[in-house]
Design a protein around this motif. Structure first.
Motif, PDB file in Angstrom:
ATOM      1  N   ALA A 104    -103.246 -17.392 -72.621  1.00 53.75           N
ATOM      2  CA  ALA A 104    -102.738 -17.392 -71.097  1.00 53.75           C
ATOM      3  C   ALA A 104    -102.588 -19.154 -70.668  1.00 53.75           C
ATOM      4  N   CYS A 105    -101.526 -19.105 -70.028  1.00 55.88           N
ATOM      5  CA  CYS A 105    -101.479 -20.583 -69.263  1.00 55.88           C
ATOM      6  C   CYS A 105    -102.643 -20.531 -68.353  1.00 55.88           C
ATOM      7  N   GLU A 106    -102.789 -21.887 -67.839  1.00 54.34           N
ATOM      8  CA  GLU A 106    -104.160 -22.423 -66.899  1.00 54.34           C
ATOM      9  C   GLU A 106    -104.074 -21.542 -65.850  1.00 54.34           C
ATOM     10  N   HIS A 107    -102.986 -21.542 -65.269  1.00 50.90           N
ATOM     11  CA  HIS A 107    -102.960 -21.112 -63.650  1.00 50.90           C
ATOM     12  C   HIS A 107    -102.996 -19.704 -63.544  1.00 50.90           C
ATOM     13  N   VAL A 108    -103.087 -18.801 -64.657  1.00 49.64           N
ATOM     14  CA  VAL A 108    -103.354 -17.320 -64.553  1.00 49.64           C
ATOM     15  C   VAL A 108    -104.395 -17.175 -64.007  1.00 49.64           C
ATOM     16  N   PRO A 109    -104.900 -16.538 -62.771  1.00 52.38           N
ATOM     17  CA  PRO A 109    -106.169 -16.324 -62.195  1.00 52.38           C
ATOM     18  C   PRO A 109    -107.098 -15.504 -63.020  1.00 52.38           C
ATOM     19  N   PRO A 110    -108.238 -16.053 -62.934  1.00 55.30           N
ATOM     20  CA  PRO A 110    -109.440 -15.306 -63.796  1.00 55.30           C
ATOM     21  C   PRO A 110    -109.508 -14.221 -63.139  1.00 55.30           C
ATOM     22  N   GLU A 111    -109.325 -13.725 -62.214  1.00 52.36           N
ATOM     23  CA  GLU A 111    -108.980 -12.162 -61.565  1.00 52.36           C
ATOM     24  C   GLU A 111    -108.365 -11.401 -62.675  1.00 52.36           C
ATOM     25  N   VAL A 112    -107.276 -11.809 -63.099  1.00 54.46           N
ATOM     26  CA  VAL A 112    -106.227 -11.166 -63.959  1.00 54.46           C
ATOM     27  C   VAL A 112    -107.031 -10.971 -65.432  1.00 54.46           C
ATOM     28  N   THR A 113    -107.477 -11.896 -65.643  1.00 56.78           N
ATOM     29  CA  THR A 113    -107.916 -12.329 -67.178  1.00 56.78           C
ATOM     30  C   THR A 113    -109.427 -12.094 -67.406  1.00 56.78           C
ATOM     31  N   ALA A 114    -110.139 -11.873 -66.243  1.00 52.72           N
ATOM     32  CA  ALA A 114    -111.733 -11.694 -66.346  1.00 52.72           C
ATOM     33  C   ALA A 114    -112.186 -12.827 -67.126  1.00 52.72           C
ATOM     34  N   GLY A 115    -111.372 -13.973 -66.988  1.00 47.92           N
ATOM     35  CA  GLY A 115    -112.151 -15.292 -67.478  1.00 47.92           C
ATOM     36  C   GLY A 115    -111.693 -15.402 -68.757  1.00 47.92           C
ATOM     37  N   LEU A 116    -111.165 -14.611 -69.539  1.00 41.75           N
ATOM     38  CA  LEU A 116    -110.814 -14.738 -70.850  1.00 41.75           C
ATOM     39  C   LEU A 116    -109.471 -15.668 -71.199  1.00 41.75           C
ATOM     40  N   PRO A 117    -109.481 -16.333 -72.163  1.00 37.65           N
ATOM     41  CA  PRO A 117    -108.337 -17.387 -72.396  1.00 37.65           C
ATOM     42  C   PRO A 117    -107.128 -16.825 -72.730  1.00 37.65           C
ATOM     43  N   THR A 118    -107.259 -15.315 -72.515  1.00 36.10           N
ATOM     44  CA  THR A 118    -105.838 -14.734 -72.951  1.00 36.10           C
ATOM     45  C   THR A 118    -105.369 -13.978 -71.759  1.00 36.10           C
ATOM     46  N   VAL A 119    -103.993 -13.588 -71.970  1.00 39.01           N
ATOM     47  CA  VAL A 119    -103.357 -12.603 -70.734  1.00 39.01           C
ATOM     48  C   VAL A 119    -102.710 -11.396 -71.468  1.00 39.01           C
ATOM     49  N   ALA A 120    -102.699 -10.278 -70.750  1.00 42.19           N
ATOM     50  CA  ALA A 120    -102.126  -9.192 -71.085  1.00 42.19           C
ATOM     51  C   ALA A 120    -100.605  -9.021 -70.416  1.00 42.19           C
ATOM     52  N   VAL A 121     -99.728  -8.893 -70.875  1.00 39.86           N
ATOM     53  CA  VAL A 121     -98.124  -8.525 -70.165  1.00 39.86           C
ATOM     54  C   VAL A 121     -97.587  -7.502 -70.779  1.00 39.86           C
ATOM     55  N   ARG A 122     -96.842  -6.692 -69.913  1.00 37.18           N
ATOM     56  CA  ARG A 122     -95.876  -5.765 -70.122  1.00 37.18           C
ATOM     57  C   ARG A 122     -94.590  -5.731 -69.313  1.00 37.18           C
ATOM     58  N   MET A 123     -93.479  -5.142 -69.602  1.00 30.89           N
ATOM     59  CA  MET A 123     -92.377  -4.876 -68.886  1.00 30.89           C
ATOM     60  C   MET A 123     -92.141  -3.295 -68.740  1.00 30.89           C
ATOM     61  N   PRO A 124     -92.418  -2.536 -67.909  1.00 32.79           N
ATOM     62  CA  PRO A 124     -92.579  -1.135 -67.968  1.00 32.79           C
ATOM     63  C   PRO A 124     -91.101  -0.649 -67.666  1.00 32.79           C
ATOM     64  N   ASN A 125     -90.905   0.531 -68.458  1.00 29.66           N
ATOM     65  CA  ASN A 125     -89.372   1.084 -68.440  1.00 29.66           C
ATOM     66  C   ASN A 125     -89.405   2.353 -67.508  1.00 29.66           C
ATOM     67  N   HIS A 126     -89.541   1.763 -66.393  1.00 27.71           N
ATOM     68  CA  HIS A 126     -89.242   2.926 -65.276  1.00 27.71           C
ATOM     69  C   HIS A 126     -88.434   2.049 -64.358  1.00 27.71           C
ATOM     70  N   PRO A 127     -87.290   2.949 -63.630  1.00 22.90           N
ATOM     71  CA  PRO A 127     -86.465   2.348 -62.768  1.00 22.90           C
ATOM     72  C   PRO A 127     -87.258   1.894 -61.358  1.00 22.90           C
TER      73      PRO A 127
END
Ligand code: TXA
Ligand code: MG
Length: 346
Positions: A104-127
């Motif tokens: 994860a980039c440093e500015h990704v909020p810990p609320e998203v990552t639960a404080g982990l150094p990684t981040v999960a990302v996806r691009m959904p396929n729904h219009p």
């Protein structure tokens, strides 16, 4: 609070989506359809809104969220070490049911990552999801739009059942397509590792990386337990549930035996099974997972049926497990979790 519910498609769809985007941009919560299951979104720019997601769902704080994006290039503003291979993965599978775990980039909020150094990302396929995300611009953090522990929502009414009155808006666009959540693929280790089997199958990933080049098993628990040693029932119906792995004949025999005992005790029983079992469970409510050789049907139906068991108010639920092939691996994983992480092998 009052929840605004919009049914889609509608001639006013663009207006409704702008309203939804506006709510997200101002720090509100909007449930929206994706091709896997419904998500409960909050803008990345509003950590307090993301905290509200955890409250509303009753989700343990140590379970990180997926960021949803509408454009591939946004990825480089969220994650580091995006290799050529990662970009190729996004070319091949996005938009689609593949979530990538990256540094994860440093500015990704810990609320998203639960404080982990990684981040999960996806691009959904729904219009609807894509148009909403385009309008919001900032990435949107979104877990499945169910109360924590309940089966994931595959229809707008499932979301209404769990979240009406506690979120700002629900966009109801009928049934989600795939029916089980995205595949979570950890790209931060030496070998790519599947943390949750899902819509993009292991066979598809092996086609991309080469066979044997990824680590994957149906017996994975991506969500971290609330307390050490504590297994939590995820996706579970209210009634106790048991699931069986073996040949179709031995599985049927074991379930029939269990049903006979339940009947002697006056219990009502539901069975989630494949069509070839159809008539053998004549003493139980049979919920068909479709053709054993077409696990896509089981994927579309499994969460809805786990909810149906609660509506029917049965006392026991039994499940036939599919083979760990194709999307069957994801169905197997969800049924195993619904049964509290135990499988009866026979
Ligand atoms: O299909 C889906 O992925 C749906 C739709 C709404 O996009 N979303 C979804 O979110 O299933 P959720 O929160 O129910 O599941 C996210 C999973 C959890 O198992 C979480 O532990 C894992 O992704 N996860 C999120 N961030 C992670 C990270 N940095 N490292 C490892 N696992 C992560
Ligand atoms: Mg979930």
């Amino acid at each position: 609070m009052e929840t605004i519910i919009y049914k889609l498609p509608d001639p006013k769809q663009a207006e409704y989506l702008e309203h939804a985007a506006d709510i997200l941009r101002r720090g509100g919560l909007v449930a929206f359809p994706t091709e896997t299951v419904y998500g409960l979104g909050a803008s990345y720019a509003h950590p307090s809104a993301i905290r509200r997601i955890f409250e509303v769902k009753g989700r343990p704080n140590d379970n990180p969220l997926i960021l949803h994006i509408a454009r591939k290039d946004v990825l480089s503003g969220i994650a580091h070490n995006i290799t050529e291979q990662v970009w190729k993965l996004t070319e091949r599978f996005w938009p689609g049911p593949l979530t990538l775990v990256l540094p994860a980039c440093e500015h990704v909020p810990p609320e998203v990552t639960a404080g982990l150094p990684t981040v999960a990302v996806r691009m959904p396929n729904h219009p609807v999801a894509l148009e909403l995300l385009q309008r919001v611009e900032d990435p949107v953090a979104a877990p499945s739009a169910n109360l924590s522990g309940r089966p994931s929502p595959t229809t707008g009414s499932d979301v209404v059942e769990d979240l009406s009155g506690s979120v700002d808006m629900i966009l109801d666009a009928g049934s989600a397509g795939v029916g089980v959540e995205s595949t979570v693929l950890d790209m931060t280790g030496i070998k790519p590792r599947v943390l949750r089997p899902g819509g993009v199958t292991v066979e598809m990933l092996e086609g991309f990386f080469g066979s044997g080049e990824i680590e994957a098993s149906w017996q994975v628990e991506a969500d971290r337990p609330m307390a050490p040693g504590m297994k939590y029932r995820h996706y579970a119906p209210e009634a106790p549930m048991k699931v069986y792995l073996g040949t179709p004949e031995t599985v049927r025999m074991r379930i029939q035996e269990a049903i006979a005992q339940d009947h002697a005790l006056g219990r009502r029983v539901a069975v989630l099974g494949f069509d070839d079992a159809g008539t053998v469970y004549s003493d139980a409510i049979f919920l068909s997972l479709g053709n054993r050789n077409a696990p896509e049907e089981a994927a579309q139906r499994v969460f809805g049926y786990l909810r149906e068991c609660d509506r029917l108010g049965v006392d026991r639920v039994y499940g036939e497990l599919p083979a760990a092939q194709g999307i069957g691996m994801a169905v197997l994983n969800r049924l195993w979790k619904a049964a509290g992480g135990e499988v009866i092998e026979c």
